[in-house]
Design a protein around this motif. Structure first.
Motif, PDB file in Angstrom:
ATOM      1  N   LEU A  60      37.357  33.117  29.548  1.00  0.00           N
ATOM      2  CA  LEU A  60      38.001  32.766  30.261  1.00  0.00           C
ATOM      3  C   LEU A  60      37.912  33.402  31.568  1.00  0.00           C
ATOM      4  O   LEU A  60      38.198  34.636  31.115  1.00  0.00           O
ATOM      5  CB  LEU A  60      38.210  31.692  30.157  1.00  0.00           C
ATOM      6  N   ILE A  61      37.530  33.602  32.428  1.00  0.00           N
ATOM      7  CA  ILE A  61      37.591  34.480  33.585  1.00  0.00           C
ATOM      8  C   ILE A  61      38.930  33.674  34.467  1.00  0.00           C
ATOM      9  O   ILE A  61      38.281  32.326  35.269  1.00  0.00           O
ATOM     10  CB  ILE A  61      36.394  35.321  34.450  1.00  0.00           C
ATOM     11  N   LEU A  62      40.163  33.989  34.850  1.00  0.00           N
ATOM     12  CA  LEU A  62      41.069  33.083  35.120  1.00  0.00           C
ATOM     13  C   LEU A  62      41.293  34.126  36.436  1.00  0.00           C
ATOM     14  O   LEU A  62      42.063  32.912  37.479  1.00  0.00           O
ATOM     15  CB  LEU A  62      41.673  33.519  34.359  1.00  0.00           C
ATOM     16  N   ALA A  63      41.337  35.762  37.150  1.00  0.00           N
ATOM     17  CA  ALA A  63      41.719  35.679  38.321  1.00  0.00           C
ATOM     18  C   ALA A  63      41.215  37.011  38.679  1.00  0.00           C
ATOM     19  O   ALA A  63      40.601  37.635  37.695  1.00  0.00           O
ATOM     20  CB  ALA A  63      42.898  35.117  38.149  1.00  0.00           C
ATOM     21  N   LYS A  64      41.324  37.039  39.748  1.00  0.00           N
ATOM     22  CA  LYS A  64      40.742  38.972  40.069  1.00  0.00           C
ATOM     23  C   LYS A  64      41.388  38.888  41.294  1.00  0.00           C
ATOM     24  O   LYS A  64      42.158  38.094  42.653  1.00  0.00           O
ATOM     25  CB  LYS A  64      39.313  38.998  40.990  1.00  0.00           C
ATOM     26  N   LEU A  65      41.850  40.220  41.364  1.00  0.00           N
ATOM     27  CA  LEU A  65      42.069  41.208  42.394  1.00  0.00           C
ATOM     28  C   LEU A  65      42.082  42.267  43.288  1.00  0.00           C
ATOM     29  O   LEU A  65      40.714  42.933  42.582  1.00  0.00           O
ATOM     30  CB  LEU A  65      43.795  41.713  42.032  1.00  0.00           C
ATOM     31  N   VAL A  66      41.868  41.809  44.529  1.00  0.00           N
ATOM     32  CA  VAL A  66      40.395  42.662  45.396  1.00  0.00           C
ATOM     33  C   VAL A  66      40.591  43.296  46.553  1.00  0.00           C
ATOM     34  O   VAL A  66      42.156  42.593  47.244  1.00  0.00           O
ATOM     35  CB  VAL A  66      39.521  41.796  45.739  1.00  0.00           C
ATOM     36  N   ARG A  67      41.613  44.789  46.408  1.00  0.00           N
ATOM     37  CA  ARG A  67      42.059  45.522  47.691  1.00  0.00           C
ATOM     38  C   ARG A  67      40.634  44.838  48.942  1.00  0.00           C
ATOM     39  O   ARG A  67      39.179  45.616  48.623  1.00  0.00           O
ATOM     40  CB  ARG A  67      41.468  46.658  47.164  1.00  0.00           C
ATOM     41  N   HIS A  68      41.398  44.881  49.939  1.00  0.00           N
ATOM     42  CA  HIS A  68      40.106  44.739  51.174  1.00  0.00           C
ATOM     43  C   HIS A  68      40.688  45.804  52.138  1.00  0.00           C
ATOM     44  O   HIS A  68      41.075  47.106  51.544  1.00  0.00           O
ATOM     45  CB  HIS A  68      41.135  43.446  51.904  1.00  0.00           C
ATOM     46  N   LEU A  69      39.866  45.919  52.843  1.00  0.00           N
ATOM     47  CA  LEU A  69      39.444  46.741  53.938  1.00  0.00           C
ATOM     48  C   LEU A  69      40.439  47.379  54.542  1.00  0.00           C
ATOM     49  O   LEU A  69      41.160  48.014  55.144  1.00  0.00           O
ATOM     50  CB  LEU A  69      38.760  46.257  55.445  1.00  0.00           C
ATOM     51  N   SER A  70      41.944  46.450  54.962  1.00  0.00           N
ATOM     52  CA  SER A  70      43.455  46.762  55.237  1.00  0.00           C
ATOM     53  C   SER A  70      44.390  47.355  54.183  1.00  0.00           C
ATOM     54  O   SER A  70      45.246  47.764  54.587  1.00  0.00           O
ATOM     55  CB  SER A  70      43.797  45.306  55.455  1.00  0.00           C
ATOM     56  N   GLY A  71      43.677  47.807  52.802  1.00  0.00           N
ATOM     57  CA  GLY A  71      44.996  47.721  52.099  1.00  0.00           C
ATOM     58  C   GLY A  71      45.760  47.131  51.234  1.00  0.00           C
ATOM     59  O   GLY A  71      45.987  47.541  50.350  1.00  0.00           O
ATOM     60  N   GLU A  72      45.080  45.967  51.901  1.00  0.00           N
ATOM     61  CA  GLU A  72      46.142  44.645  50.977  1.00  0.00           C
ATOM     62  C   GLU A  72      45.565  44.122  49.648  1.00  0.00           C
ATOM     63  O   GLU A  72      43.824  43.828  50.242  1.00  0.00           O
ATOM     64  CB  GLU A  72      46.420  43.494  51.874  1.00  0.00           C
ATOM     65  N   TRP A  73      46.108  43.669  48.822  1.00  0.00           N
ATOM     66  CA  TRP A  73      46.459  43.486  47.799  1.00  0.00           C
ATOM     67  C   TRP A  73      45.580  41.367  47.845  1.00  0.00           C
ATOM     68  O   TRP A  73      46.641  41.252  48.078  1.00  0.00           O
ATOM     69  CB  TRP A  73      45.701  43.677  46.388  1.00  0.00           C
ATOM     70  N   VAL A  74      44.908  40.871  47.606  1.00  0.00           N
ATOM     71  CA  VAL A  74      44.207  40.385  47.613  1.00  0.00           C
ATOM     72  C   VAL A  74      44.161  39.104  46.510  1.00  0.00           C
ATOM     73  O   VAL A  74      42.909  38.924  45.283  1.00  0.00           O
ATOM     74  CB  VAL A  74      43.103  39.378  48.682  1.00  0.00           C
ATOM     75  N   LEU A  75      44.927  37.887  45.954  1.00  0.00           N
ATOM     76  CA  LEU A  75      45.109  37.330  44.201  1.00  0.00           C
ATOM     77  C   LEU A  75      44.091  36.480  44.390  1.00  0.00           C
ATOM     78  O   LEU A  75      44.397  35.540  45.246  1.00  0.00           O
ATOM     79  CB  LEU A  75      46.420  37.126  43.534  1.00  0.00           C
ATOM     80  N   THR A  76      43.255  36.050  43.154  1.00  0.00           N
ATOM     81  CA  THR A  76      42.034  34.650  44.020  1.00  0.00           C
ATOM     82  C   THR A  76      42.449  34.107  42.399  1.00  0.00           C
ATOM     83  O   THR A  76      41.941  34.545  41.576  1.00  0.00           O
ATOM     84  CB  THR A  76      40.737  34.706  44.109  1.00  0.00           C
ATOM     85  N   ALA A  77      42.573  32.635  42.873  1.00  0.00           N
ATOM     86  CA  ALA A  77      42.712  32.302  40.848  1.00  0.00           C
ATOM     87  C   ALA A  77      41.424  31.397  41.142  1.00  0.00           C
ATOM     88  O   ALA A  77      40.720  30.545  41.700  1.00  0.00           O
ATOM     89  CB  ALA A  77      43.568  30.378  41.076  1.00  0.00           C
TER      90      ALA A  77
END
Length: 384
Positions: free
Chosen positions: A346-363
């Motif tokens: 199961l792939i449960l979540a991803k954390l991606v570093r965006h262009l702005s430098g912020e990290w975004v958590l996606t379920a």
């Protein structure tokens, strides 16, 4: 040496984030249009331009001095139902045409500024708007196509091809209002992706594909966070043996390292696997993440769960993850898995570093037929 594309040619994207600059001898307005696989916009928010410069995974950069207008596309940050991003230009002077003033698109790696390719369309005639290039997804790969298709009736004609209409603003009612970009009534637009929020309003409860930026009042969270996972057996008295792992990827979606129960610490402790938690803990396993300490080449983290013994997730219920402040124990984000499938991974979540430098958590809720983290690498990379 940079290779120029011919009209209709396609090239693979060699960067996750690209900037498309469009220049011409006449003043331009550069726009981006986000499309689903049905070739339709989802809502007004899918037109990215000077008046509304930000969208999911897309940013409009205004011209400043010698720096031209541009569209930056972050393929990792695009919603999963967006399969194409069109970069177009229309002339600011409604009386002018592109005849003899064909624009040039310069595609750059957004991280380094390196030129990937260029494209100048063949000679144009009476066109006042131009679909210049297209970034599109083929399977797990993103590619660039040189289009160069003109429209004699400006942005309205370009919009109509994709089931939308460009309406002039009612400046008498509100002179600040940007021109609308409204989907046509038939066929109806596809539903928009779940909105991305922040932590400004406190605890965030995510739905599948929902995202939250790990910022509060415009600033990243001040310290490390804990990503905890829990579950319960579907039938009382039946044990469940699952393993939580965290896969780290670079900007090319290549795996850099994996934190799992046999390798507890990676990136000098920026990611630490805490293993199985005590029996009195509400969670089963957890990882501590110091996102600010991660090397710059780490652009994505993917949370996966596997059963080495081959148990299926139909034997489990109540699977969830939650993001905690380890200093206080406060729950910042929670996601409860909406369904179970008969697979051991199961792939449960991803954390991606965006262009702005912020990290975004996606379920996420993606099932994979893999018993170990090694078998999750390719499926996880495709979701970034």
């Amino acid at each position: 040496m940079t290779t120029a594309l011919a009209q209709g040619a396609t090239a693979p994207l060699t960067a996750v984030r690209v900037t498309v600059e469009v220049t011409a001898r006449q003043r331009l307005d550069v726009v981006a249009v986000l499309l689903t696989s049905a070739g339709r916009v989802r809502s007004d928010a899918d037109l990215i331009r000077r008046q509304s410069p930000r969208g999911p995974g897309v940013l409009h950069r205004p011209a400043t001095g010698s720096v031209p207008q541009a569209i930056t596309v972050d393929t990792w940050a695009l919603p999963r139902d967006v399969t194409r991003v069109l970069v177009a230009a229309n002339l600011a002077d409604p009386r002018a045409t592109f005849a003899g003033a064909e624009p040039t698109a310069t595609v750059r790696d957004a991280a380094t500024g390196r030129v990937i390719t260029t494209f100048t369309p063949p000679r144009l005639q009476r066109e006042t708007a131009l679909l210049v290039v297209e970034v599109h997804r083929r399977g797990a790969e993103w590619k660039l196509r040189a289009v160069g298709r003109g429209y004699p009736d400006g942005l309205a004609g370009l919009a109509a091809e994709f089931g939308a209409s460009a309406e002039e603003p009612n400046t008498a009612a509100d002179p600040r209002r940007a021109p609308a970009f409204t989907p046509a009534a038939v066929p109806p637009p596809m539903p928009a992706a779940p909105p991305r929020g922040t932590l400004d309003k406190g605890r965030a409860k995510l739905v599948e594909d929902g995202s939250v930026a790990l910022v509060k009042q415009g600033r990243p969270l001040p310290g490390p966070v804990r990503l905890a996972v829990g579950w319960a057996p579907a039938r009382p008295g039946h044990g469940v043996d699952l393993d939580v792992s965290c896969l780290a990827f670079d900007a090319r979606r290549e795996r850099l390292d994996t934190a799992w129960f046999m390798k507890r610490s990676v990136f000098d402790g920026a990611v630490r696997h805490l293993g199985e938690l005590p029996a009195d803990s509400p969670d089963a396993e957890a990882l501590d993440l110091d996102l600010a300490a991660l090397p710059t080449e780490v652009c994505g983290l993917v949370l996966v769960v596997n059963s080495f013994s081959g148990q299926r997730f139909t034997e489990v219920h109540g699977t969830y993850f939650r993001l905690l402040d380890p200093a206080t124990g406060d729950e910042l984000v929670r996601y409860d898995l909406p369904r179970t499938d008969p697979h051991p991974g199961l792939i449960l979540a991803k954390l991606v570093r965006h262009l702005s430098g912020e990290w975004v958590l996606t379920a996420l809720a993606t099932s994979v037929d893999a018993k170990t983290a090694r078998g999750m690498v390719q499926p996880a990379s495709r979701l970034l």
